[in-house]
Every structure is written in C-alpha cells, then in structure tokens.
Design a protein around this motif. Structure first.
Motif, mmCIF file in Angstrom:
data_model
loop_
_atom_site.group_PDB
_atom_site.id
_atom_site.type_symbol
_atom_site.label_atom_id
_atom_site.label_comp_id
_atom_site.label_asym_id
_atom_site.label_seq_id
_atom_site.Cartn_x
_atom_site.Cartn_y
_atom_site.Cartn_z
ATOM 1 N N THR A 85 75.028 -79.139 -19.809
ATOM 2 C CA THR A 85 75.361 -80.243 -18.918
ATOM 3 C C THR A 85 76.849 -80.261 -18.585
ATOM 4 O OG1 THR A 85 75.545 -81.741 -20.814
ATOM 5 C CG2 THR A 85 73.429 -81.694 -19.638
ATOM 6 N N SER A 115 78.233 -80.170 -14.939
ATOM 7 C CA SER A 115 79.155 -81.196 -14.489
ATOM 8 C C SER A 115 80.398 -80.578 -13.849
ATOM 9 C CB SER A 115 79.555 -82.076 -15.673
ATOM 10 O OG SER A 115 80.472 -83.052 -15.273
ATOM 11 N N LYS A 151 70.201 -76.950 -12.586
ATOM 12 C CA LYS A 151 69.554 -78.267 -12.538
ATOM 13 C C LYS A 151 68.068 -78.152 -12.870
ATOM 14 C CE LYS A 151 72.541 -80.634 -9.220
ATOM 15 N NZ LYS A 151 72.624 -81.222 -7.868
ATOM 16 N N CYS A 194 67.572 -77.622 -16.534
ATOM 17 C CA CYS A 194 67.724 -78.902 -17.237
ATOM 18 C C CYS A 194 66.485 -79.778 -17.058
ATOM 19 C CB CYS A 194 68.961 -79.641 -16.734
ATOM 20 S SG CYS A 194 70.515 -78.948 -17.292
ATOM 21 N N ILE A 232 66.460 -82.270 -20.089
ATOM 22 C CA ILE A 232 67.848 -82.686 -20.281
ATOM 23 C C ILE A 232 68.261 -83.539 -19.084
ATOM 24 C CG2 ILE A 232 70.233 -81.886 -20.512
ATOM 25 C CD1 ILE A 232 69.074 -79.259 -21.637
ATOM 26 N N LEU A 248 70.367 -84.887 -16.223
ATOM 27 C CA LEU A 248 71.411 -84.297 -15.391
ATOM 28 C C LEU A 248 72.582 -85.251 -15.288
ATOM 29 C CD1 LEU A 248 69.163 -82.828 -12.572
ATOM 30 C CD2 LEU A 248 70.258 -81.589 -14.421
ATOM 31 N N PRO A 249 73.792 -84.720 -15.303
ATOM 32 C CA PRO A 249 74.960 -85.608 -15.289
ATOM 33 C C PRO A 249 75.118 -86.422 -14.009
ATOM 34 C CG PRO A 249 75.640 -83.298 -15.166
ATOM 35 C CD PRO A 249 74.163 -83.322 -15.392
#
Length: 184
Positions: free
Chosen positions: A2, A6, A157, A160, A165, A167-168
């Motif tokens: 992440t 980011s 992405k 993730c 996970i 995503l930021p």
C-alpha cells in the motif's frame, strides 16, 4: 504494497496535473492556429504555410496525452464480455486484462525505441517548420510510458483488491466491509 501504491498514486496525481495543463495549452494553441489560418485564408487571402503541420503535430501530442487519461479514468475502448458478481473475481479478471495490456504496451515501447533509433540515424524534417521527426516520435515514447505507469498502478490496485487489502485512495464500500464481516 500500500505504501508503494500510495507513492505511485501521488506521482500519478502530479503527472495528471501537468497533463491537464499541457492538454489545455495544446487545445488553446490548436484552436488559435486554426482560427488564424481561417482568418488569413478568407480575409487576407493568403494561408499560413506552417499551420496545417503544426495542427497535426499538436493533435498527435493531444492523442498521446489523452490515451493515458483514458487509462487513468478506466475509459479506454474495451469489450466487457465477462462480469462477475464477486468483486474479487472481477479484480482477477481486470488483473489479467491489465497484464495483457502491459505486454502490448511493452511491445509498443520496444517498437518506439527502434523507431527513435532509426530517426536518430536517418533524420527527416517536417517541410514547413523544419522540425526533426525524432522529436515528434519522442511523444510516442512519452505517451506509452505514461500509459504503462497507469497500467502498473491498475495491476497493483487489482492485486490489493484480490488480497482484500484496503486501497489508500479508495474508501471501503459497504459490500467489501460486509464481506470482511462475514469472514470474521
């Protein structure tokens, strides 16, 4: 992962801001040049010799910058034959298509590098503005590199999303939160 995503999103956001300014400047320049050409042709009864090639060159640059924006906004031309109800299955499908797109862009990049090498060894110039084609072909390289960056961001992405996970840059949806609660 992440953190990497980011950092790439921040870099991509900076590129996006620069692209928007370049696109605006390119459109304004193209409209101004074409307007001056029309004015000169019908009022002055003489044309600007350099205007057509300059407009085509600006149009080419706008296309290469716009291709990246289409990838960034997920609006490039595609046919969705499969669509799953499960968000992870959709992310896996998008991952496969993005990886295939990266392969295609890599082929385009390799071809562009060969074209640039050829143009460097055998220079040719636009007749009216005396610009070497090498500098025009650099925009191919710029456009494909920008597309590649966004495709890599899309791949990360989707990885993730498959791994669950957060995503930021995206808030979790109610469906994704519900799936996590079900797993608990």
């Amino acid at each position: 992962m992440t953190k990497l995503l980011s950092i790439l999103n921040k870099f991509d956001g900076l590129l996006y801001a620069v692209q928007k300014v370049m696109l605006l400047a390119g459109v304004v320049a193209m409209v101004t040049i074409n307007g001056a050409q029309v004015f000169c042709r019908y009022v002055v009864k003489s044309s600007l010799a350099w205007s057509e090639q300059t407009s085509v060159l600006l149009f080419f640059i706008l296309i290469m910058l716009g291709a990246n924006l289409a990838v960034k906004s997920d609006s490039e031309t595609k046919i969705d034959i499969l669509r799953f109800k499960n968000s992870k299955a959709n992310a896996a499908l998008h991952l496969v298509t993005d990886v295939l797109s990266i392969v295609a862009v890599a082929v385009f990049l390799a071809s562009t590098l060969a074209l640039l090498d050829h143009a460097r060894h055998f220079p040719q110039y636009l007749s009216s503005i005396k610009l070497d084609y090498f500098y025009i072909y650099i925009w191919l390289l710029v456009g494909f590199v920008l597309v590649l960056i966004d495709k890599v961001v899309n791949v990360l992405k989707n990885i993730c999303r498959i791994a669950g996970i957060a995503l930021p840059d995206e808030p979790q949806t109610a469906v994704a939160q519900g799936e996590k609660e079900d797993q608990l």
